[in-house]
Write a protein that holds these residues in place. Structure first.
Motif, PDB file in Angstrom:
ATOM      1  N   LEU A  41      48.260  44.346  30.275  1.00  0.00           N
ATOM      2  CA  LEU A  41      47.117  44.999  30.921  1.00  0.00           C
ATOM      3  C   LEU A  41      47.041  44.726  32.430  1.00  0.00           C
ATOM      4  O   LEU A  41      46.811  45.662  33.210  1.00  0.00           O
ATOM      5  N   PRO A  42      47.225  43.474  32.892  1.00  0.00           N
ATOM      6  CA  PRO A  42      47.202  43.273  34.351  1.00  0.00           C
ATOM      7  C   PRO A  42      48.306  44.021  35.070  1.00  0.00           C
ATOM      8  O   PRO A  42      48.135  44.474  36.193  1.00  0.00           O
ATOM      9  N   ARG A  43      49.454  44.175  34.423  1.00  0.00           N
ATOM     10  CA  ARG A  43      50.569  44.866  35.054  1.00  0.00           C
ATOM     11  C   ARG A  43      50.275  46.360  35.191  1.00  0.00           C
ATOM     12  O   ARG A  43      50.613  46.980  36.198  1.00  0.00           O
ATOM     13  N   PHE A  44      49.634  46.935  34.184  1.00  0.00           N
ATOM     14  CA  PHE A  44      49.222  48.338  34.282  1.00  0.00           C
ATOM     15  C   PHE A  44      48.204  48.503  35.398  1.00  0.00           C
ATOM     16  O   PHE A  44      48.287  49.440  36.196  1.00  0.00           O
ATOM     17  N   SER A  45      47.243  47.570  35.462  1.00  0.00           N
ATOM     18  CA  SER A  45      46.224  47.641  36.496  1.00  0.00           C
ATOM     19  C   SER A  45      46.840  47.533  37.881  1.00  0.00           C
ATOM     20  O   SER A  45      46.466  48.264  38.804  1.00  0.00           O
ATOM     21  N   LEU A  46      47.823  46.631  38.021  1.00  0.00           N
ATOM     22  CA  LEU A  46      48.458  46.438  39.314  1.00  0.00           C
ATOM     23  C   LEU A  46      49.212  47.679  39.754  1.00  0.00           C
ATOM     24  O   LEU A  46      49.242  48.037  40.928  1.00  0.00           O
ATOM     25  N   LYS A  47      49.825  48.374  38.813  1.00  0.00           N
ATOM     26  CA  LYS A  47      50.609  49.568  39.137  1.00  0.00           C
ATOM     27  C   LYS A  47      49.717  50.761  39.455  1.00  0.00           C
ATOM     28  O   LYS A  47      50.014  51.549  40.348  1.00  0.00           O
ATOM     29  N   THR A  48      48.603  50.896  38.736  1.00  0.00           N
ATOM     30  CA  THR A  48      47.817  52.128  38.814  1.00  0.00           C
ATOM     31  C   THR A  48      46.431  51.973  39.438  1.00  0.00           C
ATOM     32  O   THR A  48      45.823  52.970  39.824  1.00  0.00           O
ATOM     33  N   GLY A  49      45.915  50.740  39.510  1.00  0.00           N
ATOM     34  CA  GLY A  49      44.553  50.550  39.978  1.00  0.00           C
ATOM     35  C   GLY A  49      43.515  50.841  38.913  1.00  0.00           C
ATOM     36  O   GLY A  49      42.308  50.788  39.181  1.00  0.00           O
ATOM     37  N   ILE A  50      43.939  51.141  37.695  1.00  0.00           N
ATOM     38  CA  ILE A  50      43.026  51.427  36.581  1.00  0.00           C
ATOM     39  C   ILE A  50      42.900  50.161  35.732  1.00  0.00           C
ATOM     40  O   ILE A  50      43.898  49.660  35.213  1.00  0.00           O
ATOM     41  N   ARG A  51      41.698  49.642  35.601  1.00  0.00           N
ATOM     42  CA  ARG A  51      41.492  48.410  34.840  1.00  0.00           C
ATOM     43  C   ARG A  51      41.296  48.725  33.358  1.00  0.00           C
ATOM     44  O   ARG A  51      40.453  49.532  32.991  1.00  0.00           O
ATOM     45  N   VAL A  52      42.090  48.071  32.535  1.00  0.00           N
ATOM     46  CA  VAL A  52      41.943  48.142  31.080  1.00  0.00           C
ATOM     47  C   VAL A  52      41.737  46.722  30.584  1.00  0.00           C
ATOM     48  O   VAL A  52      42.479  45.813  30.961  1.00  0.00           O
ATOM     49  N   VAL A  53      40.712  46.515  29.763  1.00  0.00           N
ATOM     50  CA  VAL A  53      40.394  45.178  29.273  1.00  0.00           C
ATOM     51  C   VAL A  53      40.284  45.203  27.761  1.00  0.00           C
ATOM     52  O   VAL A  53      39.962  46.232  27.161  1.00  0.00           O
ATOM     53  N   ARG A 206      43.922  21.820  38.965  1.00  0.00           N
ATOM     54  CA  ARG A 206      45.326  22.022  39.349  1.00  0.00           C
ATOM     55  C   ARG A 206      45.378  22.939  40.569  1.00  0.00           C
ATOM     56  O   ARG A 206      45.755  24.105  40.470  1.00  0.00           O
ATOM     57  N   PRO A 207      44.996  22.439  41.735  1.00  0.00           N
ATOM     58  CA  PRO A 207      44.975  23.277  42.942  1.00  0.00           C
ATOM     59  C   PRO A 207      46.390  23.688  43.340  1.00  0.00           C
ATOM     60  O   PRO A 207      47.372  23.060  42.943  1.00  0.00           O
ATOM     61  N   PRO A 208      46.510  24.760  44.114  1.00  0.00           N
ATOM     62  CA  PRO A 208      47.835  25.221  44.556  1.00  0.00           C
ATOM     63  C   PRO A 208      48.582  24.126  45.312  1.00  0.00           C
ATOM     64  O   PRO A 208      47.975  23.407  46.120  1.00  0.00           O
ATOM     65  N   PRO A 209      49.884  23.975  45.078  1.00  0.00           N
ATOM     66  CA  PRO A 209      50.655  22.932  45.773  1.00  0.00           C
ATOM     67  C   PRO A 209      50.914  23.264  47.238  1.00  0.00           C
ATOM     68  O   PRO A 209      51.261  22.386  48.016  1.00  0.00           O
ATOM     69  N   ILE A 210      50.783  24.552  47.600  1.00  0.00           N
ATOM     70  CA  ILE A 210      50.948  24.975  48.983  1.00  0.00           C
ATOM     71  C   ILE A 210      49.777  25.893  49.329  1.00  0.00           C
ATOM     72  O   ILE A 210      48.965  26.234  48.455  1.00  0.00           O
ATOM     73  N   HIS A 211      49.699  26.287  50.589  1.00  0.00           N
ATOM     74  CA  HIS A 211      48.625  27.189  50.995  1.00  0.00           C
ATOM     75  C   HIS A 211      48.699  28.461  50.148  1.00  0.00           C
ATOM     76  O   HIS A 211      49.751  29.103  50.071  1.00  0.00           O
ATOM     77  N   PRO A 212      47.614  28.834  49.459  1.00  0.00           N
ATOM     78  CA  PRO A 212      47.666  29.985  48.537  1.00  0.00           C
ATOM     79  C   PRO A 212      47.922  31.300  49.254  1.00  0.00           C
ATOM     80  O   PRO A 212      47.593  31.474  50.429  1.00  0.00           O
ATOM     81  N   VAL A 213      48.532  32.217  48.511  1.00  0.00           N
ATOM     82  CA  VAL A 213      48.810  33.567  49.003  1.00  0.00           C
ATOM     83  C   VAL A 213      47.931  34.537  48.227  1.00  0.00           C
ATOM     84  O   VAL A 213      47.943  34.541  46.992  1.00  0.00           O
ATOM     85  N   THR A 214      47.152  35.343  48.936  1.00  0.00           N
ATOM     86  CA  THR A 214      46.312  36.362  48.310  1.00  0.00           C
ATOM     87  C   THR A 214      46.842  37.736  48.700  1.00  0.00           C
ATOM     88  O   THR A 214      47.008  38.027  49.885  1.00  0.00           O
ATOM     89  N   VAL A 215      47.128  38.554  47.696  1.00  0.00           N
ATOM     90  CA  VAL A 215      47.665  39.897  47.926  1.00  0.00           C
ATOM     91  C   VAL A 215      46.808  40.885  47.153  1.00  0.00           C
ATOM     92  O   VAL A 215      46.620  40.726  45.943  1.00  0.00           O
ATOM     93  N   THR A 216      46.265  41.881  47.822  1.00  0.00           N
ATOM     94  CA  THR A 216      45.490  42.901  47.132  1.00  0.00           C
ATOM     95  C   THR A 216      46.437  43.930  46.511  1.00  0.00           C
ATOM     96  O   THR A 216      47.621  43.993  46.858  1.00  0.00           O
ATOM     97  N   ILE A 217      45.900  44.742  45.621  1.00  0.00           N
ATOM     98  CA  ILE A 217      46.710  45.781  44.994  1.00  0.00           C
ATOM     99  C   ILE A 217      47.224  46.760  46.050  1.00  0.00           C
ATOM    100  O   ILE A 217      48.392  47.172  46.014  1.00  0.00           O
ATOM    101  N   ASP A 218      46.389  47.127  47.019  1.00  0.00           N
ATOM    102  CA  ASP A 218      46.823  48.043  48.079  1.00  0.00           C
ATOM    103  C   ASP A 218      47.928  47.418  48.925  1.00  0.00           C
ATOM    104  O   ASP A 218      48.882  48.100  49.330  1.00  0.00           O
ATOM    105  N   GLU A 219      47.806  46.118  49.208  1.00  0.00           N
ATOM    106  CA  GLU A 219      48.839  45.440  49.999  1.00  0.00           C
ATOM    107  C   GLU A 219      50.157  45.387  49.229  1.00  0.00           C
ATOM    108  O   GLU A 219      51.226  45.588  49.805  1.00  0.00           O
ATOM    109  N   LEU A 220      50.075  45.126  47.930  1.00  0.00           N
ATOM    110  CA  LEU A 220      51.297  45.089  47.133  1.00  0.00           C
ATOM    111  C   LEU A 220      51.945  46.469  47.069  1.00  0.00           C
ATOM    112  O   LEU A 220      53.172  46.588  47.117  1.00  0.00           O
ATOM    113  N   GLU A 221      51.134  47.513  47.001  1.00  0.00           N
ATOM    114  CA  GLU A 221      51.677  48.871  47.009  1.00  0.00           C
ATOM    115  C   GLU A 221      52.424  49.140  48.311  1.00  0.00           C
ATOM    116  O   GLU A 221      53.486  49.769  48.316  1.00  0.00           O
ATOM    117  N   ALA A 222      51.905  48.629  49.421  1.00  0.00           N
ATOM    118  CA  ALA A 222      52.581  48.793  50.709  1.00  0.00           C
ATOM    119  C   ALA A 222      53.893  48.009  50.728  1.00  0.00           C
ATOM    120  O   ALA A 222      54.916  48.504  51.230  1.00  0.00           O
TER     121      ALA A 222
END
Length: 242
Positions: A41-53, A206-222
């Motif tokens: 489901l998250p992979r479909f959402s990431l590809k299409t922007g349509i949330r399925v739960v 369990r915090p991130p071992p390095i500075h976290p990376v945040t990527v939006t769906i639009d940024e990943l599409e780019a």
């Protein structure tokens, strides 16, 4: 005031105030327990922007008997998808039957029982790799968000980690698009990567071992559009993916 409170409440779940309402998907308990839905489901959402739960009373249903579109099986059990005549639901059905959807299903390893197998005999036409993001923006984002580990292009060709494949090498793989779309679940990315609206927040213990990376769906599409336009590395022989 009430609108502001609503926005704050939604932000707590990393979902924007103007996001489309999620579509519920009901499934048998055995399928829910397998973890497959949490995988696809998250992979479909990431590809299409349509949330399925997952939702036991959702308008879409995965069933093991009755009418519907045959989408996959586990052992002798065949699962069918029942949907309404609604564009977003039809998009989910078509994605499950596409090559990318099939690979996503079969990349999941259940903790118990046989692997899931996509039913290709009724598969839809292969989904083409066509990303609509801004490739120029993607080049900048790739360097800024991925460049500390990966060589993303000529601009940082001497700055990646030696043991980490460059984008050009990854682009040479036959399933490069699926790998980039699913990068946030491939080690070591889950330890420090967040996709708002898709990934769960980091565990406070369990915090991130390095500075976290945040990527939006639009940024990943780019970024995907940039990688799609990037030439693959010439390694001298066809790659064998294991």
């Amino acid at each position: 005031m009430r609108h502001a409170l609503l926005c704050l409440s939604l932000l707590a779940f990393a979902t924007p105030c103007n996001a489309q309402e999620a579509i519920g998907l009901a499934s048998p308990e055995v399928l829910t327990r397998s973890g497959l839905l949490q995988h696809i489901l998250p992979r479909f959402s990431l590809k299409t922007g349509i949330r399925v739960v997952a939702d036991p009373v959702g308008p879409m249903r995965l069933v093991s008997e009755g009418d519907g579109t045959r989408v996959f099986r586990q052992g002798d059990t065949v699962y069918l998808l029942q949907i309404e005549a609604e564009p977003r639901q039809e998009r989910f059905r078509d994605w499950l039957r596409s090559e990318i959807g099939q690979r996503t299903i079969e990349s999941f390893t259940p903790s118990e029982g046989p692997a899931f197998v996509a039913l290709r005999d009724e598969a839809a036409a292969v989904e083409t790799v066509d990303f609509e993001g801004d490739a120029a923006l993607g080049a900048s984002l790739a360097q800024g968000k991925c460049g500390r580990c990966h060589v993303t292009g000529a601009e940082n060709r001497m700055k990646g980690i030696g043991s980490t494949p460059s984008f050009a090498v990854l682009r040479s793989l036959p399933d490069w698009d699926a790998r980039f779309q699913q990068f946030y679940v491939l080690r070591p990315h889950p330890a420090f990567t967040q996709i708002p609206g898709v990934t769960a927040p980091f565990d406070a213990e369990r915090p991130p071992p390095i500075h976290p990376v945040t990527v939006t769906i639009d940024e990943l599409e780019a970024i995907l559009a940039f990688v799609a336009a990037t030439g693959a590395a010439d390694l001298g022989a066809p790659l064998i993916v294991k």
